[in-house]
Design a protein around this motif. Structure first.
Motif, short mmCIF file in Angstrom:
data_model
loop_
_atom_site.label_atom_id
_atom_site.label_comp_id
_atom_site.label_asym_id
_atom_site.label_seq_id
_atom_site.Cartn_x
_atom_site.Cartn_y
_atom_site.Cartn_z
N UNK A 46 0.86 -1.18 0.00
CA UNK A 46 0.00 0.00 0.00
C UNK A 46 0.89 1.22 0.00
N UNK A 47 0.67 2.10 -0.97
CA UNK A 47 1.38 3.38 -1.04
C UNK A 47 0.33 4.47 -0.98
N UNK A 48 0.33 5.23 0.10
CA UNK A 48 -0.72 6.22 0.29
C UNK A 48 -2.06 5.50 0.39
N UNK A 49 -2.99 5.84 -0.49
CA UNK A 49 -4.30 5.19 -0.50
C UNK A 49 -4.39 4.11 -1.58
N UNK A 50 -3.29 3.85 -2.28
CA UNK A 50 -3.31 2.92 -3.42
C UNK A 50 -2.76 1.55 -3.04
N UNK A 51 -3.41 0.53 -3.59
CA UNK A 51 -3.00 -0.85 -3.41
C UNK A 51 -2.42 -1.40 -4.71
N UNK A 52 -1.28 -2.10 -4.59
CA UNK A 52 -0.64 -2.76 -5.72
C UNK A 52 -0.29 -4.17 -5.27
N UNK A 96 -0.58 -0.99 -25.14
CA UNK A 96 -0.08 0.25 -25.72
C UNK A 96 -0.44 1.51 -24.95
N UNK A 97 -1.15 1.38 -23.83
CA UNK A 97 -1.55 2.55 -23.05
C UNK A 97 -0.82 2.55 -21.71
N UNK A 98 -0.37 3.73 -21.31
CA UNK A 98 0.25 3.84 -20.00
C UNK A 98 -0.83 3.77 -18.93
N UNK A 99 -0.70 2.80 -18.05
CA UNK A 99 -1.68 2.58 -16.98
C UNK A 99 -1.20 3.21 -15.68
N UNK A 100 0.10 3.11 -15.43
CA UNK A 100 0.68 3.63 -14.19
C UNK A 100 1.97 4.37 -14.50
N UNK A 101 2.12 5.53 -13.92
CA UNK A 101 3.38 6.26 -13.91
C UNK A 101 3.55 6.78 -12.49
N UNK A 102 4.31 6.05 -11.71
CA UNK A 102 4.39 6.27 -10.27
C UNK A 102 5.81 6.63 -9.87
N UNK A 103 5.96 7.75 -9.22
CA UNK A 103 7.23 8.11 -8.59
C UNK A 103 7.03 7.95 -7.09
N UNK A 104 7.92 7.20 -6.47
CA UNK A 104 7.77 6.90 -5.05
C UNK A 104 9.11 6.96 -4.36
N UNK A 119 16.57 -5.19 -4.78
CA UNK A 119 15.85 -5.84 -5.88
C UNK A 119 14.75 -6.77 -5.38
N UNK A 120 14.88 -7.25 -4.15
CA UNK A 120 13.84 -8.10 -3.57
C UNK A 120 12.89 -7.30 -2.68
N UNK A 121 13.42 -6.39 -1.90
CA UNK A 121 12.61 -5.65 -0.94
C UNK A 121 11.64 -4.70 -1.64
N UNK A 122 12.09 -4.02 -2.67
CA UNK A 122 11.25 -3.07 -3.40
C UNK A 122 10.29 -3.85 -4.31
N UNK A 123 9.01 -3.79 -4.03
CA UNK A 123 8.00 -4.54 -4.78
C UNK A 123 8.09 -4.28 -6.28
#
Length: 142
Positions: A46-52, A96-104, A119-123
């Motif tokens: 969970x980043x902010x209010x978003x779930x991935x 072909x469409x950008x769905x996510x562009x996330x800077x964190x 490389x393992x810890x960062x989802x």
């Protein structure tokens, strides 16, 4: 409704009630939940209010971003990741469409576990590097 409980990849005591049709429903405590009720082939952050996260299916792993689901083994799904000193950028394209562009922000606890690296810890790094690996696809297929 077909719901599953997914374990938070970063905070072990949190679970996400996830509906296969509706997406994330609510985050709950794992305190009184037997391990047998928690999905073994599913995880989220969970980043902010978003779930991935990812969840296994009979057709291969699915990546989800809030209510959207994408088949990881699709040739039309691509992930890219770029590292910065303080922040990283993750992008996802589907058909072909950008769905996510996330800077964190970079994960703070990289050095806590001496057996794991960024490389393992960062989802998002883990997902980007693993997503086209045949063993990864098999592992996340029911």
């Amino acid at each position: 409704m077909s719901t599953k409980l997914l374990r938070n990849r970063d905070i072990y005591n949190y679970l996400l009630e996830y509906d296969n049709n509706l997406g994330p429903l609510r985050e709950i405590s794992a305190a009184n939940t037997p391990d047998s009720n928690i999905e073994k082939k599913g995880t989220y952050i969970k980043l902010g209010a978003d779930f991935f996260g990812i969840i296994a299916s009979k057709n291969g792993p699915l990546f989800f971003a809030n209510q959207q689901q994408f088949p990881i083994n699709s040739t039309e799904l691509t992930f890219t990741h770029s590292r910065g000193e303080e922040q990283h950028t993750f992008t996802c394209h589907y058909q072909g469409k950008q769905i996510i562009n996330l800077t964190y922000d970079r994960w703070d606890d990289i050095d806590i576990d001496p057996w794991s690296d960024e490389d393992f810890i960062d989802f998002f790094i883990w997902l980007t590097k693993s997503s086209k690996n045949h063993d990864f696809i098999n592992q996340w297929t029911d």
